[in-house]
Design an enzyme around this catalytic site. Structure first.
Site, PDB file in Angstrom:
ATOM      1  N   SER A 113     -81.371 -17.928 -59.717  1.00 18.60           N
ATOM      2  CA  SER A 113     -82.650 -17.298 -59.391  1.00 18.60           C
ATOM      3  C   SER A 113     -83.250 -16.610 -60.603  1.00 18.60           C
ATOM      4  O   SER A 113     -82.532 -16.031 -61.428  1.00 18.60           O
ATOM      5  CB  SER A 113     -82.439 -16.268 -58.276  1.00 18.60           C
ATOM      6  OG  SER A 113     -83.581 -15.456 -58.109  1.00 18.60           O
ATOM      7  N   TYR A 149     -79.091  -8.829 -54.369  1.00 16.94           N
ATOM      8  CA  TYR A 149     -79.250 -10.284 -54.343  1.00 16.94           C
ATOM      9  C   TYR A 149     -79.214 -10.853 -55.754  1.00 16.94           C
ATOM     10  O   TYR A 149     -78.461 -11.787 -56.051  1.00 16.94           O
ATOM     11  CB  TYR A 149     -80.566 -10.671 -53.664  1.00 16.94           C
ATOM     12  CG  TYR A 149     -80.984 -12.089 -53.971  1.00 16.94           C
ATOM     13  CD1 TYR A 149     -80.245 -13.162 -53.485  1.00 16.94           C
ATOM     14  CD2 TYR A 149     -82.088 -12.359 -54.783  1.00 16.94           C
ATOM     15  CE1 TYR A 149     -80.604 -14.475 -53.789  1.00 16.94           C
ATOM     16  CE2 TYR A 149     -82.451 -13.658 -55.085  1.00 16.94           C
ATOM     17  CZ  TYR A 149     -81.709 -14.709 -54.590  1.00 16.94           C
ATOM     18  OH  TYR A 149     -82.057 -15.999 -54.904  1.00 16.94           O
ATOM     19  N   LYS A 186     -76.296 -13.318 -57.853  1.00 16.81           N
ATOM     20  CA  LYS A 186     -76.582 -14.581 -58.551  1.00 16.81           C
ATOM     21  C   LYS A 186     -76.088 -14.518 -59.991  1.00 16.81           C
ATOM     22  O   LYS A 186     -75.511 -15.489 -60.515  1.00 16.81           O
ATOM     23  CB  LYS A 186     -78.076 -14.891 -58.510  1.00 16.81           C
ATOM     24  CG  LYS A 186     -78.573 -15.329 -57.147  1.00 16.81           C
ATOM     25  CD  LYS A 186     -77.923 -16.647 -56.707  1.00 16.81           C
ATOM     26  CE  LYS A 186     -78.458 -17.164 -55.404  1.00 16.81           C
ATOM     27  NZ  LYS A 186     -77.846 -18.446 -54.997  1.00 16.81           N
ATOM     28  N   ASN A 206     -89.935 -13.334 -47.375  1.00 23.41           N
ATOM     29  CA  ASN A 206     -90.692 -13.881 -48.504  1.00 23.41           C
ATOM     30  C   ASN A 206     -92.165 -14.033 -48.134  1.00 23.41           C
ATOM     31  O   ASN A 206     -92.511 -14.255 -46.975  1.00 23.41           O
ATOM     32  CB  ASN A 206     -90.099 -15.222 -48.936  1.00 23.41           C
ATOM     33  CG  ASN A 206     -88.672 -15.064 -49.438  1.00 23.41           C
ATOM     34  OD1 ASN A 206     -88.347 -14.108 -50.130  1.00 23.41           O
ATOM     35  ND2 ASN A 206     -87.814 -15.991 -49.066  1.00 23.41           N
TER      36      ASN A 206
END
Length: 340
Positions: free
Chosen positions: A127, A151, A155, A201
């Site tokens: 990401s 988050y 990643k 989102n």
């Protein structure tokens, strides 16, 4: 050429579109998905859209090593594309334990099972959020990483784990794709983004406002140092993301070890600009209200996509109008999302 690809999270938004891309280009596709944020209905729609069946689909959590091992034992897997992960920035600040358990724990479990079954080729879904509050845009792969939420940190931790394992396992070939903000839908209208619950989102939220499922969009902050004060992102059509993963499979053997590439358009779009573009594509009003900034959000994230263009000769081919048109087509044809 790779013949059988295992796709974790293959019923999800990006995973389902990637499965269609793979099937239509001749790969055999095995899906693993526990449907924690996806619908099993997407699997039938993958096959209908692609005009080909999946090799198999399993309701399996990637953290379940025993169940995952049975999948590998049943199929001649040549490579893996790993999407299965939790992905909501805001939720990650409220449930960091869940994000580390699923995103990092799921990746290490997958790597262990791959190794046990002699599979050493992986495309990893990373990401752009790993860059954090960027001091400049556009961002290259060599710019500093400084994640601002759990988050993004998960990643980056997965990237670090993959890099370290590659140092000690010379057979492993990994491409980590840091894609920016995937939006849109398959132009056929059967596949799109349909998160469970209230979308985290912006694009699916905007689409649900336009179709009447939600009353208005909440815009988190209008005091960022951007042209109109709202957050700026590099939105990339999900079909370009899917195509990028397919192309990546063909480049896994270009070099040993772990390599990182951005996937983006290089064009920044503010939230207000996105709302205006979606309203034009849909012919519907998209009312919104400004609220306070959301923890973990940053002002601007825009890709410099030149590295992947130089390495693979590949670039995105769809613009914001395409993204909004296709996202609206899916939402208009599926006002309540996928059937239960």
């Amino acid at each position: 050429m790779t013949t059988t690809v295992l796709v974790t999270g293959g019923a999800g938004f990006i995973g389902s579109h990637t499965c269609v891309e793979l099937l239509t280009h001749g790969w055999e596709v095995v899906v693993v998905d526990n449907h924690s944020n996806s619908s099993p209905a997407a699997l039938e729609r993958i096959e209908k859209t692609a005009g080909r069946p999946l090799a198999a689909a399993y309701d399996v959590d990637v953290r379940d090593r025993e169940a995952l091992g049975k999948v590998f034992a049943a199929h001649p897997v040549d490579a893996v594309i790993h999407f299965a992960a939790k992905k909501a920035v805001g939720e990650s600040t409220q449930k960091p334990f869940d994000y580390y358990d699923t995103n990092v724990g799921g990746t290490t479990a997958l790597l262990s099972v791959m190794h046990q079954h002699g599979v050493h080729r992986l495309v990893f879904s990373s990401s752009c959020s790993v860059y954090g509050d960027a001091v400049k845009v556009p961002l290259t792969e060599t710019d500093p990483v400084a994640p601002t939420n759990p988050y993004a940190t998960t990643k980056l931790r997965c990237e670090e784990i993959l890099t370290d394992i590659c140092r000690h396992e010379p057979r492993l070939r990994v491409l980590a794709l840091r894609y920016f903000n995937p939006v849109g839908a398959h132009p056929g209208g059967l596949l799109g983004e349909d998160p469970r619950g209230v979308p985290d989102n912006v694009m699916p939220y905007v689409a649900q406002v336009a179709v009447g499922r939600l009353d208005r969009l909440r815009v988190f902050g209008d005091d960022y140092p951007t042209p109109d004060g709202t957050g700026v992102r590099d939105y990339i059509h999900v079909m370009d993301v899917a195509e990028g993963h397919r192309v990546a499979l063909g480049h896994l053997d270009d070099a040993p070890g772990m390599r990182v590439f951005n996937l983006g358009t290089g064009v920044g779009t503010s939230v207000r600009e996105l709302v205006a573009a979606f309203a034009e594509a849909s012919g519907r009003d998209v009312p919104y209200e400004i609220t306070g900034r959301r923890p973990g959000d940053v002002a601007a994230l825009v890709a410099d996509p030149t590295a992947v263009a130089g390495a693979w000769g590949w670039r995105t081919s769809r613009d914001l109008a395409d993204m909004c048109r296709d996202a609206w087509r899916f939402q208009d044809l599926n006002p309540a999302g996928y059937p239960d």
